[in-house]
Write a protein that holds these residues in place. Structure first.
Motif, short mmCIF file in Angstrom:
data_model
loop_
_atom_site.label_atom_id
_atom_site.label_comp_id
_atom_site.label_asym_id
_atom_site.label_seq_id
_atom_site.Cartn_x
_atom_site.Cartn_y
_atom_site.Cartn_z
N GLN A 13 5.28 -6.26 6.41
CA GLN A 13 4.04 -5.82 7.39
C GLN A 13 4.33 -5.10 8.76
OE1 GLN A 13 2.45 -9.71 6.85
NE2 GLN A 13 0.83 -9.09 5.37
N PHE B 117 -1.09 -4.55 9.48
CA PHE B 117 -1.19 -5.05 8.00
C PHE B 117 -1.12 -6.40 8.15
CE2 PHE B 117 0.27 -0.71 7.50
CZ PHE B 117 0.16 -0.26 6.37
N THR C 247 -2.93 -6.45 2.54
CA THR C 247 -1.45 -6.54 1.83
C THR C 247 -1.76 -7.32 0.57
OG1 THR C 247 -0.50 -6.58 4.03
CG2 THR C 247 0.79 -7.19 2.31
N ALA D 21 -0.39 -12.78 2.16
CA ALA D 21 -1.08 -11.49 1.38
C ALA D 21 -1.81 -11.98 0.32
CB ALA D 21 0.34 -10.65 0.92
#
Length: 197
Positions: free
Chosen positions: A121, A132, A137, A155
């Protein structure tokens, strides 16, 4: 080797350290450095065997290509493999062209797999000038270890039931979505878009 370390869900450096411990060998940097060089060289020397014995999963190329054509998607690699080994595998099956491997994270970056998510990220943020995080993500993986890596690392996750873990196991591990395989590129693209909206 007298014993083999558990390799499931582990990074390459973690596997080496566990193997050294099993054989009462002190863990030191020279072993890791030589291992990284030697493992990559072995993969490079055996590309033809890898091509003969392995394969890209059905639909992998089409799915990667479709996602590559979406200007809102950055595709990369998050792998417990060393970067050099990951590249050899991707190049051997001609899949590297669809990925920005510079913003990926690999076993030689960090031995704890969930921490690889933040590394990737950060690299993507630096290169693309955009944040991110969990909201944009997505880790795509075929094992419950992959799902745990994404969930713990920050994520969303898409499980693909092409490995030893089936649909039910991937769902039970907390995957945000699960598909049986990679053959429906349009459906996967749609699912991924729904996970970030």
């Amino acid at each position: 080797m007298r014993e083999q370390a558990d390799v499931t869900g582990q990074t390459e450096p973690s596997i080496l350290r566990a193997t050294l411990r099993l054989h009462d060998i002190a863990e030191d940097e020279p072993y890791l450095s030589r291992y990284q060089v030697g493992l990559a060289q072995e993969y490079d020397d055996h590309r033809q065997e890898l091509l003969r014995r392995g394969r890209a999963l059905p639909g992998a190329r089409e799915t990667l290509s479709m996602l590559f054509s979406d200007q809102h998607v950055v595709q990369s690699v998050l792998s417990g493999n060393l970067r050099a080994v990951s590249m050899i595998k991707l190049e051997t099956f001609d899949l590297d062209r669809y990925l920005d491997v510079e913003v990926g994270a690999y076993g030689d970056d960090e031995s704890d797999r969930p921490r690889l998510v933040a590394i990737a990220q950060k690299r993507a943020e630096t290169k693309y000038g955009a944040p991110f995080g969990r909201e944009n993500t997505i880790i795509i993986g075929d094992s419950t270890h992959d799902i745990a890596t994404g969930k713990t690392g920050g994520a969303s996750t898409l499980g693909v039931a092409t490995g030893s873990d089936g649909i039910d196991a991937l769902r039970a591990a907390g995957a945000d979505a699960v598909v049986p395989d990679l053959t429906d590129a349009a459906e996967i693209h749609k699912l991924l878009r729904s996970l970030i909206n």
